[in-house]
Design an enzyme around this catalytic site. Structure first.
Site, PDB file in Angstrom:
ATOM      1  N   SER A 105      37.512   0.687  50.808  1.00  0.00           N
ATOM      2  CA  SER A 105      38.840   0.803  50.721  1.00  0.00           C
ATOM      3  C   SER A 105      39.400   0.850  49.742  1.00  0.00           C
ATOM      4  CB  SER A 105      39.332  -0.153  52.144  1.00  0.00           C
ATOM      5  OG  SER A 105      39.952   0.808  52.586  1.00  0.00           O
ATOM      6  N   ASP A 114      36.662   9.956  57.881  1.00  0.00           N
ATOM      7  CA  ASP A 114      37.608   8.855  57.753  1.00  0.00           C
ATOM      8  C   ASP A 114      39.334   9.337  57.194  1.00  0.00           C
ATOM      9  OD1 ASP A 114      38.677   6.220  55.893  1.00  0.00           O
ATOM     10  OD2 ASP A 114      36.820   6.053  54.994  1.00  0.00           O
ATOM     11  N   ASP A 166      36.715   6.322  61.593  1.00  0.00           N
ATOM     12  CA  ASP A 166      35.647   6.562  60.550  1.00  0.00           C
ATOM     13  C   ASP A 166      35.620   5.856  59.300  1.00  0.00           C
ATOM     14  OD1 ASP A 166      34.528   7.568  62.619  1.00  0.00           O
ATOM     15  OD2 ASP A 166      35.001   9.910  61.803  1.00  0.00           O
ATOM     16  N   HIS A 167      36.515   4.946  59.625  1.00  0.00           N
ATOM     17  CA  HIS A 167      36.857   4.180  58.014  1.00  0.00           C
ATOM     18  C   HIS A 167      36.045   3.071  58.715  1.00  0.00           C
ATOM     19  CE1 HIS A 167      38.785   2.560  54.373  1.00  0.00           C
ATOM     20  NE2 HIS A 167      38.857   1.271  54.412  1.00  0.00           N
TER      21      HIS A 167
END
Length: 363
Positions: A238, A297, A350-351
């Site tokens: 991230s 994501d 999905d992250h």
């Protein structure tokens, strides 16, 4: 308990995306984050290529092909926050067909290891605690943690560790897990990238890295001086992936002994960091750069390419809800293939998991 944590985190992410239009107030870096004591930049390593990328909006073909999102799907900047169904064109794109090679088992094992490192950084026992005491820590407990950072303004969290059996110096950046981190994320304001004339990067990411730059670079170069035969690997999930990219470039720009032969970069769920000129510069360094994206994501699609941002790095795309199914887009700059083929049908959920490992939660 895990489901509750996921729900809380999802709610926070939705608040975060809703807040994107708010502009962060410029914040002065901490005094210990100045560049005064950093090694000087190497002029030959800070020149942008004269050529420009041929494609500056690789998401445009899929946005047109996949059609508009259903009216009941919540969106930000044209991307779905959590699309639960999608057209056949997206289903087809998520198959392994189409001339894109499949990742080898060795590559998947390597990417899984770096994902584990990034995931472990979310645990307070690891950063700032400097102890391998967490659910996935058995995979990394042979590494010696040299130093950790947890800063006051942007809450930038990082660590330097050394693996003597692997002969590797590791730099790990934690992703976003606090409101202060999201303040760094929520502006799309591009600013000049000081080392390389004519390139621009995301202001929040640059400021986040700046909080630890001085001490972190000194620590890494001290380790590298003691262990000159070791390679250096930088990783992060991230926001941590964005700062990892800036860190890898910073080391390359200041240390002659680091090059494409011994400096490596791995990111997971990383947002776009800079403009096409910046991405082109990243490619010109030759640093091996493996950028992993999990299924749909949403974060790797932000800031949007249409806003003037572009990814560099080979994309490793986890598809079909299976860590064993990974497509590799071997282009050094992002293309309309791999994860860009499914936009705008993206997802926040999905992250939160890469290779079956919870990312963003210490579970």
């Amino acid at each position: 308990m895990v489901l509750k944590q996921r729900a809380n985190y999802l709610g926070f992410l939705i608040v975060f995306f809703t807040a994107f239009l708010v502009e962060a107030v410029p914040i002065k870096r901490q005094s210990n984050s100045t560049v005064d004591s950093l090694p000087p930049l190497i002029p030959s390593r800070t020149s942008a290529p004269s050529s420009s990328p041929s494609t500056t909006d690789p998401e445009a073909p899929a946005m047109s092909r996949n059609g508009p999102l259903p009216s009941d799907v919540e969106t930000k900047y044209g991307m779905a926050l959590n699309a639960t169904s999608y057209p056949d064109s997206v289903v087809q794109a998520m198959s392994i067909d189409g001339g894109i090679r499949a990742a080898t088992s060795q590559e998947i094992n390597e990417l899984t290891y770096y994902t584990t490192l990034s995931a472990n950084s979310y645990c307070r026992t690891v950063i700032p605690g400097a102890t391998w005491d967490c659910i996935h820590c058995d995979a990394t407990e042979d590494l010696k943690i040299i130093k950790t950072w947890s800063t006051l303004i942007y809450d930038t969290n990082a660590m330097v560790a050394r693996g003597d059996s692997e002969k590797t110096i590791y730099i790990v950046f934690r992703g976003s897990s606090s409101i202060r981190n999201w303040i760094a994320d929520l502006t799309f304001v591009p600013v000049s990238y000081p080392p390389v004339s004519g390139t621009k990067v995301h202001k929040g990411f640059l400021d986040s890295y700046g909080e630890v730059q001085n001490e972190l670079v000194a620590t890494v170069l001290d380790q590298f001086k003691q262990y000159p035969s070791y390679k250096v690997a930088v990783t992060g999930h991230s926001l941590g992936g964005a700062t990892a990219l800036l860190c890898a470039l910073d080391l390359y720009q200041r240390e002659e002994g680091l090059s494409s032969s011994n400096l490596f970069l791995y990111t997971q769920g990383q947002p776009r960091v800079g403009d096409p000129a910046f991405a082109n510069y990243v490619v010109s360094t030759g640093i091996p750069y493996r950028r992993t994206v999990n299924e749909r994501d949403i974060v790797p699609h932000l800031p949007p390419a249409a806003f003037g941002f572009l990814h560099a790095g080979e994309e490793y795309w986890i598809t079909d809800n299976s860590p064993e199914t990974v497509q590799v887009c071997t282009s050094d700059l992002e293309t309309s293939d791999c994860s860009n083929s499914i936009v705008p049908f993206t997802s926040v959920l999905d992250h939160l998991s890469y290779f079956g490992i919870n990312t963003g939660l210490c579970t």
